[in-house]
Design a protein around this motif. Structure first.
Motif, PDB file in Angstrom:
ATOM      1  N   PRO A 267       0.825  -1.221   0.000  1.00  0.00           N
ATOM      2  CA  PRO A 267       0.000   0.000   0.000  1.00  0.00           C
ATOM      3  C   PRO A 267       0.853   1.262   0.000  1.00  0.00           C
ATOM      4  O   PRO A 267       1.941   1.293   0.583  1.00  0.00           O
ATOM      5  CB  PRO A 267      -0.806  -0.126   1.301  1.00  0.00           C
ATOM      6  CG  PRO A 267      -0.790  -1.583   1.633  1.00  0.00           C
ATOM      7  CD  PRO A 267       0.519  -2.101   1.131  1.00  0.00           C
ATOM      8  N   ALA A 268       0.351   2.317  -0.633  1.00  0.00           N
ATOM      9  CA  ALA A 268       1.113   3.564  -0.744  1.00  0.00           C
ATOM     10  C   ALA A 268       1.394   4.178   0.615  1.00  0.00           C
ATOM     11  O   ALA A 268       2.420   4.835   0.799  1.00  0.00           O
ATOM     12  CB  ALA A 268       0.351   4.555  -1.620  1.00  0.00           C
ATOM     13  N   GLU A 269       0.497   3.973   1.593  1.00  0.00           N
ATOM     14  CA  GLU A 269       0.696   4.548   2.915  1.00  0.00           C
ATOM     15  C   GLU A 269       1.574   3.675   3.816  1.00  0.00           C
ATOM     16  O   GLU A 269       1.955   4.086   4.913  1.00  0.00           O
ATOM     17  CB  GLU A 269      -0.653   4.792   3.599  1.00  0.00           C
ATOM     18  CG  GLU A 269      -1.428   3.544   3.974  1.00  0.00           C
ATOM     19  CD  GLU A 269      -2.249   2.961   2.830  1.00  0.00           C
ATOM     20  OE1 GLU A 269      -3.013   2.007   3.081  1.00  0.00           O
ATOM     21  OE2 GLU A 269      -2.119   3.464   1.691  1.00  0.00           O
ATOM     22  N   ALA A 270       1.901   2.480   3.377  1.00  0.00           N
ATOM     23  CA  ALA A 270       2.743   1.572   4.174  1.00  0.00           C
ATOM     24  C   ALA A 270       3.632   0.772   3.229  1.00  0.00           C
ATOM     25  O   ALA A 270       3.520  -0.442   3.111  1.00  0.00           O
ATOM     26  CB  ALA A 270       1.871   0.645   5.017  1.00  0.00           C
ATOM     27  N   PRO A 271       4.575   1.445   2.545  1.00  0.00           N
ATOM     28  CA  PRO A 271       5.284   0.805   1.428  1.00  0.00           C
ATOM     29  C   PRO A 271       6.584   0.104   1.770  1.00  0.00           C
ATOM     30  O   PRO A 271       7.218  -0.458   0.878  1.00  0.00           O
ATOM     31  CB  PRO A 271       5.576   1.999   0.513  1.00  0.00           C
ATOM     32  CG  PRO A 271       5.810   3.141   1.477  1.00  0.00           C
ATOM     33  CD  PRO A 271       4.861   2.884   2.633  1.00  0.00           C
ATOM     34  N   TRP A 272       7.018   0.123   3.043  1.00  0.00           N
ATOM     35  CA  TRP A 272       8.392  -0.274   3.337  1.00  0.00           C
ATOM     36  C   TRP A 272       8.510  -1.653   3.985  1.00  0.00           C
ATOM     37  O   TRP A 272       7.615  -2.116   4.698  1.00  0.00           O
ATOM     38  CB  TRP A 272       9.036   0.734   4.284  1.00  0.00           C
ATOM     39  CG  TRP A 272       9.145   2.107   3.729  1.00  0.00           C
ATOM     40  CD1 TRP A 272       9.976   2.530   2.721  1.00  0.00           C
ATOM     41  CD2 TRP A 272       8.418   3.264   4.152  1.00  0.00           C
ATOM     42  NE1 TRP A 272       9.796   3.868   2.495  1.00  0.00           N
ATOM     43  CE2 TRP A 272       8.858   4.349   3.357  1.00  0.00           C
ATOM     44  CE3 TRP A 272       7.441   3.495   5.121  1.00  0.00           C
ATOM     45  CZ2 TRP A 272       8.344   5.628   3.501  1.00  0.00           C
ATOM     46  CZ3 TRP A 272       6.925   4.764   5.267  1.00  0.00           C
ATOM     47  CH2 TRP A 272       7.377   5.816   4.459  1.00  0.00           C
ATOM     48  N   ARG A 273       9.666  -2.277   3.766  1.00  0.00           N
ATOM     49  CA  ARG A 273      10.116  -3.437   4.517  1.00  0.00           C
ATOM     50  C   ARG A 273      11.569  -3.186   4.917  1.00  0.00           C
ATOM     51  O   ARG A 273      12.303  -2.496   4.215  1.00  0.00           O
ATOM     52  CB  ARG A 273      10.032  -4.712   3.670  1.00  0.00           C
ATOM     53  CG  ARG A 273       8.620  -5.192   3.398  1.00  0.00           C
ATOM     54  CD  ARG A 273       7.924  -5.681   4.666  1.00  0.00           C
ATOM     55  NE  ARG A 273       6.596  -6.209   4.396  1.00  0.00           N
ATOM     56  CZ  ARG A 273       5.480  -5.500   4.385  1.00  0.00           C
ATOM     57  NH1 ARG A 273       5.531  -4.187   4.627  1.00  0.00           N
ATOM     58  NH2 ARG A 273       4.324  -6.057   4.148  1.00  0.00           N
ATOM     59  N   LEU A 274      11.983  -3.777   6.039  1.00  0.00           N
ATOM     60  CA  LEU A 274      13.360  -3.635   6.496  1.00  0.00           C
ATOM     61  C   LEU A 274      14.266  -4.631   5.781  1.00  0.00           C
ATOM     62  O   LEU A 274      13.936  -5.823   5.665  1.00  0.00           O
ATOM     63  CB  LEU A 274      13.444  -3.864   8.010  1.00  0.00           C
ATOM     64  CG  LEU A 274      12.807  -2.797   8.898  1.00  0.00           C
ATOM     65  CD1 LEU A 274      12.957  -3.178  10.366  1.00  0.00           C
ATOM     66  CD2 LEU A 274      13.401  -1.417   8.637  1.00  0.00           C
ATOM     67  N   TYR A 275      15.426  -4.132   5.326  1.00  0.00           N
ATOM     68  CA  TYR A 275      16.427  -4.957   4.656  1.00  0.00           C
ATOM     69  C   TYR A 275      17.791  -4.675   5.273  1.00  0.00           C
ATOM     70  O   TYR A 275      18.029  -3.587   5.806  1.00  0.00           O
ATOM     71  CB  TYR A 275      16.488  -4.651   3.163  1.00  0.00           C
ATOM     72  CG  TYR A 275      15.441  -5.357   2.335  1.00  0.00           C
ATOM     73  CD1 TYR A 275      15.790  -6.417   1.494  1.00  0.00           C
ATOM     74  CD2 TYR A 275      14.108  -4.981   2.400  1.00  0.00           C
ATOM     75  CE1 TYR A 275      14.832  -7.076   0.732  1.00  0.00           C
ATOM     76  CE2 TYR A 275      13.145  -5.627   1.649  1.00  0.00           C
ATOM     77  CZ  TYR A 275      13.511  -6.682   0.808  1.00  0.00           C
ATOM     78  OH  TYR A 275      12.562  -7.328   0.070  1.00  0.00           O
ATOM     79  N   ALA A 276      18.685  -5.657   5.149  1.00  0.00           N
ATOM     80  CA  ALA A 276      20.083  -5.484   5.544  1.00  0.00           C
ATOM     81  C   ALA A 276      20.952  -5.570   4.303  1.00  0.00           C
ATOM     82  O   ALA A 276      20.745  -6.433   3.443  1.00  0.00           O
ATOM     83  CB  ALA A 276      20.494  -6.551   6.551  1.00  0.00           C
ATOM     84  N   LEU A 277      21.934  -4.666   4.218  1.00  0.00           N
ATOM     85  CA  LEU A 277      22.844  -4.611   3.080  1.00  0.00           C
ATOM     86  C   LEU A 277      24.271  -4.831   3.558  1.00  0.00           C
ATOM     87  O   LEU A 277      24.739  -4.136   4.464  1.00  0.00           O
ATOM     88  CB  LEU A 277      22.733  -3.252   2.386  1.00  0.00           C
ATOM     89  CG  LEU A 277      23.790  -2.916   1.327  1.00  0.00           C
ATOM     90  CD1 LEU A 277      23.633  -3.827   0.107  1.00  0.00           C
ATOM     91  CD2 LEU A 277      23.713  -1.442   0.932  1.00  0.00           C
ATOM     92  N   ASP A 278      24.978  -5.789   2.947  1.00  0.00           N
ATOM     93  CA  ASP A 278      26.393  -5.977   3.191  1.00  0.00           C
ATOM     94  C   ASP A 278      27.142  -5.008   2.287  1.00  0.00           C
ATOM     95  O   ASP A 278      27.070  -5.099   1.053  1.00  0.00           O
ATOM     96  CB  ASP A 278      26.797  -7.419   2.882  1.00  0.00           C
ATOM     97  CG  ASP A 278      28.246  -7.694   3.234  1.00  0.00           C
ATOM     98  OD1 ASP A 278      29.134  -7.213   2.487  1.00  0.00           O
ATOM     99  OD2 ASP A 278      28.511  -8.374   4.234  1.00  0.00           O
ATOM    100  N   LEU A 279      27.860  -4.055   2.882  1.00  0.00           N
ATOM    101  CA  LEU A 279      28.478  -2.994   2.104  1.00  0.00           C
ATOM    102  C   LEU A 279      29.599  -3.501   1.201  1.00  0.00           C
ATOM    103  O   LEU A 279      29.849  -2.934   0.132  1.00  0.00           O
ATOM    104  CB  LEU A 279      29.017  -1.904   3.031  1.00  0.00           C
ATOM    105  CG  LEU A 279      27.948  -1.090   3.764  1.00  0.00           C
ATOM    106  CD1 LEU A 279      28.592  -0.210   4.828  1.00  0.00           C
ATOM    107  CD2 LEU A 279      27.135  -0.243   2.785  1.00  0.00           C
TER     108      LEU A 279
END
Length: 342
Positions: A267-279
């Motif tokens: 949904p546009a009002e709740a668009p995110w999920r948490l991710y981890a990135l290895d730099l």
């Protein structure tokens, strides 16, 4: 009316007046107790000393207390081992807060003028004001570098949400060693895809600092896209690294970033999920939290991140492993903007 009946009526009236007096005293005493010790279905909150000093009082969490009562919005503390235990409230109110290296940054309302505004206040280890700077918008993000020498903050100067496209931010960085204030990261040279880049629609937010007290990471938005950038305070440059990264938070060892990512189909009002990135490798993986998180996470240690989600009294804190394993768990009720110290 007989004398006996008159005496009975008088005695009854006196007894009623006495009962009313006792009730008033009890209620006043109860209110006095509540003034300094509030529970109201949540953790007890008692006024006292709150320290940001490393090693002072053991490992602990300092945060914005969201529980209803006279200490709402004050910085409070609990032991890390008992996050739902009794809270000690400082008397210092903040809308956004972070601390590290015995230094705190408190974004707070400023009611000294005719019209309410906001200011960024640098706090020492005893929560005493060291410096203050007026803010040109609504506070939204705050960070202190690991050594306590740098502070950053972001405000909304147009709009009030990251979810939509109609907003503008201003992000500032203060060097506490020199007193130099970079009023806006928009003044830095942007290197996008290896080339200098300029655009009127540039916005920055969500600074997170490296341990060298010079390098930082942040979000750059331009052209309808967001980018992870690495910044250099000495060179006054930011370099784009990756698209679709917002509110990065650098791990204590400096090798990973946990961020919120817009996922198509949500949904546009709740668009995110948490991710981890290895730099180093560029590999990213989703965390176990499946709800939309509109926050810049904080690392409680080198394995776990903590973040806020809406709660009954404004916000509650949750924790989840940073490697994608496990499941999210509620850490604290009625709390926001934590810093893990000690």
């Amino acid at each position: 009316m007989t004398l006996q009946r008159r005496i009975l009526i008088l005695a009854t009236a006196v007894a009623l007046l006495a009962a009313v007096g006792v009730l008033a005293v009890v209620r006043a005493s109860s209110r006095a107790d509540e003034k300094d010790h509030v529970r109201a279905g949540g953790p007890a909150v008692t006024p006292g000393a709150v320290s940001l000093a490393a090693g002072d009082g053991g490992r602990r969490i300092v945060f914005r207390n969201m529980a209803w009562g006279p200490h709402r919005d004050e910085l409070a503390t609990v032991a890390t081992g008992s996050p739902e235990g009794a809270r000690t409230a400082s008397g210092v109110s903040c809308l956004r807060f972070h601390a590290a290296g015995s230094t705190g940054i408190c974004l707070q309302a400023d009611r000294s003028g005719v019209q309410e505004g906001y200011r960024a206040v640098v706090l020492d280890a005893h929560l005493k004001e060291v410096a203050a700077h007026p803010l040109g918008g609504l506070p939204t993000r705050a960070r202190v570098s690991p050594g306590g020498y740098l502070a950053a903050w972001t405000v909304f100067v147009g709009g009030d949400s990251y979810a939509g496209a109609n907003f503008s931010t201003r992000t500032s960085v203060l060097d506490l060693r020199t007193g130099r204030l970079e009023a806006s990261l928009e003044d830095f040279t942007i290197l996008k895809d290896g080339k200098p880049y300029r655009s009127a629609d540039v916005n920055f937010w969500g600074v997170t600092f490296a341990a060298d007290e010079r390098t930082f990471y942040a979000t750059l938005a331009t052209g309808g896209r967001t980018h992870l950038v690495r910044g250099d305070l000495g060179e006054r440059t930011v370099t784009t690294l990756r698209e679709n990264v917002e509110c990065p938070s650098l791990s204590p060892d400096g090798t990973r970033v946990v961020f919120k990512k817009r996922v198509p189909g949500l949904p546009a009002e709740a668009p995110w999920r948490l991710y981890a990135l290895d730099l180093a490798s560029g590999a990213e993986n989703p965390l176990a939290e499946e709800r939309s998180v509109d926050d810049q996470v904080v690392w409680s240690d080198d394995r776990t991140v903590v973040y806020a989600l809406p709660g009954d009294f404004g916000a509650d804190l949750y924790a989840v492993p940073a490697d994608g394993s496990g499941a999210p768990a509620r850490l604290m009720d009625s709390a926001l903007a934590p810093a893990f110290l000690g």
